[in-house]
Write a protein that holds these residues in place. Structure first.
Motif, PDB file in Angstrom:
ATOM      1  N   SER A 222       0.842  -1.197   0.000  1.00  0.00           N
ATOM      2  CA  SER A 222       0.000   0.000   0.000  1.00  0.00           C
ATOM      3  C   SER A 222       0.874   1.243   0.000  1.00  0.00           C
ATOM      4  N   ASP A 224       0.151   4.253   0.711  1.00  0.00           N
ATOM      5  CA  ASP A 224      -0.111   5.143   1.845  1.00  0.00           C
ATOM      6  C   ASP A 224       0.011   4.421   3.183  1.00  0.00           C
ATOM      7  N   SER A 227      -3.467  -1.145   5.445  1.00  0.00           N
ATOM      8  CA  SER A 227      -4.082  -2.374   4.932  1.00  0.00           C
ATOM      9  C   SER A 227      -5.595  -2.269   5.088  1.00  0.00           C
ATOM     10  N   ARG A 228      -6.326  -2.461   3.977  1.00  0.00           N
ATOM     11  CA  ARG A 228      -7.788  -2.322   4.002  1.00  0.00           C
ATOM     12  C   ARG A 228      -8.432  -3.536   3.333  1.00  0.00           C
ATOM     13  N   ALA A 234      -9.010  -0.249  -0.816  1.00  0.00           N
ATOM     14  CA  ALA A 234      -7.850  -1.144  -0.683  1.00  0.00           C
ATOM     15  C   ALA A 234      -6.862  -0.913  -1.814  1.00  0.00           C
ATOM     16  N   ASN A 235      -5.594  -0.754  -1.447  1.00  0.00           N
ATOM     17  CA  ASN A 235      -4.561  -0.541  -2.469  1.00  0.00           C
ATOM     18  C   ASN A 235      -3.274  -1.292  -2.147  1.00  0.00           C
ATOM     19  N   GLY A 236      -3.393  -2.395  -1.404  1.00  0.00           N
ATOM     20  CA  GLY A 236      -2.224  -3.179  -1.043  1.00  0.00           C
ATOM     21  C   GLY A 236      -2.120  -3.348   0.462  1.00  0.00           C
ATOM     22  N   GLY A 314      -5.849  -7.230   1.210  1.00  0.00           N
ATOM     23  CA  GLY A 314      -6.177  -5.860   0.836  1.00  0.00           C
ATOM     24  C   GLY A 314      -5.591  -5.451  -0.503  1.00  0.00           C
ATOM     25  N   THR A 315      -5.328  -6.420  -1.371  1.00  0.00           N
ATOM     26  CA  THR A 315      -4.845  -6.101  -2.713  1.00  0.00           C
ATOM     27  C   THR A 315      -6.015  -6.122  -3.683  1.00  0.00           C
ATOM     28  N   GLN A 316      -5.915  -5.308  -4.740  1.00  0.00           N
ATOM     29  CA  GLN A 316      -6.987  -5.211  -5.718  1.00  0.00           C
ATOM     30  C   GLN A 316      -7.230  -6.530  -6.447  1.00  0.00           C
TER      31      GLN A 316
END
Length: 558
Positions: A222, A224, A227-228, A234-236, A314-316
């Motif tokens: 991510s 930023d 972890s989402r 979510a971006n990693g 949390g990865t796309q």
């Protein structure tokens, strides 16, 4: 490990149900036991933070071009070398992951109320471990201590050697699924009779920028530093540190021996992604096949699972693939299925991720509560849960009858090796026969050094201050018969929690007390173990006498 790479699922059969009887844990945010871990999960705390100064100072500008926010342990270089009979010189050159494993495995045995030496010849060790960042700290020619202190194989071997355990001792690296694969392998060893007791563990530390930089090149981190899992934003993932260990025993044996059972592993399985879009891309068909085949083999359906601890990085790419596998394999019988991922709290703890997820599932079963998914706001639009009954919980929920009674956990390795386990709540223990109970004459406090003895007495005193009187017999039994006897031991002659608290606190403060007297090394405790009355209680952990052990990058030692 051939089974992990064969493309065929391997499983533990229904007759091989395994009890989780002990847990040791370290996680970011000062988490050192299951109580603090559960508190962080239920409160949906984000335990990640900035890179610790000791890591940054050692490598300086090398950290500048990588994402440094993550889930970091407090003081990972601190270690009680003297407790484990290790010289300071050796301790400094041993990978801190190996040192951390020694302490957390010890704590897991203490939680089980089982001294590590009990049945040592039939105790196995199974470790999931991937990173070798500590090698980047050494400059100059490696010495003999360094050679046997940093290879993966030595992590399990050192535990077995130090604790005198004679069963199988295996370290395995399947990337992020390593520790759940270790648990699966331990269960198989138990059901096969290779050992009668097993400890399975996983560990991960982020000690240098090199691995983080390499992971960053995959695009999985991510930018930023958040972890989402499952979220639209979510971006990693961010990297995380942790160590977890579970003590395992065949369920029939655990019930026979009156162990305290945290939860039961009904079955576990592993397989491989095989051919997928790219070498590191997940294969949803393999994930669904793994889940479905294990459930079929242990006689369950998706309706039996009420909570699923997902890999959930949390990865796309990974989250939608995983959720499709979950809805395909687990939504075959209706009802509600709650899905979460502890990576939102800790970051991705990589080789420790499987055991950390399994411990979370165990705590959900023990507390009959579905915890909230930390940081979750809006479902990723690439995940379609319409009509599936799958819920990502935004708040804590009672685990009601609308959801299946069991939990499951999966962990997927970037290597392609997938692991899955199904757990159920502990069976109700048989009552202790009245003839096996009797007056409690007191308990022992035992430690390696005078300082540790005094600190442990203080911890016992604090614990006793909040203990109900009906909990005192279990406390005294575990303290006396469920913990290792060390060189420094005192007997506390007290027949109640109140009297015991007063005596322990007096001793902790260096005061004489008529109920406390030292025991010689070969002097038995005045309370022999009552026949058939084994009762295990949760006690404060051993007070490690930590010293900082680290090889400085300039070749010196601190």
């Amino acid at each position: 490990m051939a089974s992990a790479l064969s493309g065929r699922e391997t499983e533990n059969t229904p007759s091989g149900r395994v009890a989780v009887i002990g847990i040791g844990i370290r996680a970011p945010g000062g988490v050192t036991d299951t109580a603090s871990y559960w508190d962080a999960i239920v409160r949906a705390r984000d335990l990640t933070g900035d890179l610790p100064a000791d890591r940054r100072e050692a490598f300086g500008a090398e950290w500048d071009d990588v994402v440094t926010r993550g889930g970091y342990l407090d003081n990972p270089f601190d270690f009680d070398a003297r407790f484990f009979g290790m010289s300071p010189r050796e301790a400094r050159t041993v990978d801190p992951q190996h040192r951390l494993l020694l302490e957390v495995v010890w704590e897991a045995f203490e939680d089980a109320g089982t001294p590590p030496g009990a049945g040592a010849e039939a105790t196995g060790v199974f470790v999931g471990i991937t990173g070798q960042d500590y090698r980047h700290w050494l400059s100059g020619e490696p010495n003999s201590y360094w050679t046997v202190g940093n290879g993966h194989s030595f992590s399990a071997g050192r535990i077995a050697h130090t604790l005198g355990l004679g069963g199988p001792a295996v370290a395995m690296d399947t990337a992020c699924s390593s520790s759940l694969v270790a648990i699966h392998t331990a269960c198989r060893a138990l059901t096969a009779g290779d050992c009668d007791l097993a400890v399975a563990a996983g560990v991960n530390l982020v000690l240098s920028p090199r691995t983080t930089r390499e992971v960053g090149r995959t695009g999985a981190l991510s930018p930023d530093g958040v972890s989402r899992p499952f979220d639209a934003a979510a971006n990693g993932f961010v990297r995380g540190e942790a160590c977890g260990a579970v003590v395992l025993k065949r369920l029939d044996d655990a019930l026979r021996d009156r162990d305290r059972v945290h939860a039961v592993i009904d079955g576990s399985a592993i397989n491989q992604d095989g051919r997928s879009a790219t070498f590191t891309a997940p294969n949803g068909d393999s994930q669904a096949r793994l889940i479905g085949s294990l459930l079929a083999r242990i006689g369950l359906t998706g309706a039996d699972i009420g909570y699923h601890e997902a890999h959930g990085t949390g990865t796309q790419l990974g989250d939608p693939v995983e959720m499709r596998a979950v809805t395909t394999a687990l939504r075959t019988g209706g009802g509600v299925l709650h899905v979460g991922s502890v990576k939102a709290n800790l970051g991705h703890t990589e080789s420790a991720a499987g055991v950390m997820g399994l411990v979370k599932a165990v705590l959900c079963l023990e507390n009959r509560l579905i915890p909230p998914q930390a940081g979750f706001e809006t479902l990723n639009p690439r995940i379609d849960l319409t009509g599936t009954g799958v819920v990502v919980p935004g708040r804590a929920l009672p685990w009601g009858p609308e959801a299946g009674a069991r939990a499951s956990v999966c962990s997927y390795g970037m290597s392609g090796t997938n692991a899955y386990a199904v757990l159920s709540a502990a069976p109700a223990p048989d009552p202790v026969p009245a003839r096996d109970t009797g007056p409690v004459p007191g308990f022992t406090i035992s430690a390696r050094t005078p300082a540790a003895l005094g600190e442990l007495a203080g911890r016992y005193g604090e614990h006793l201050a909040g203990l109900a009187e009906d909990g005192y017999p279990a406390f005294a039994h575990t303290a006396t018969h469920g913990r290792t006897r060390h060189a420094r031991t005192v007997w506390v002659g007290a027949d109640s929690a109140a009297a015991a608290c007063e005596a322990a606190e007096a001793f902790a403060h260096g005061l004489d007390h008529p109920a406390v007297r030292p025991l010689a090394e070969d002097e038995p405790a005045p309370w022999p173990a009552p026949a058939g009355a084994r009762v295990v209680a949760s006690l404060p952990s051993y007070p490690w006498q930590h010293v900082r052990h680290v090889v400085e990058r300039d070749g010196g030692q601190a």
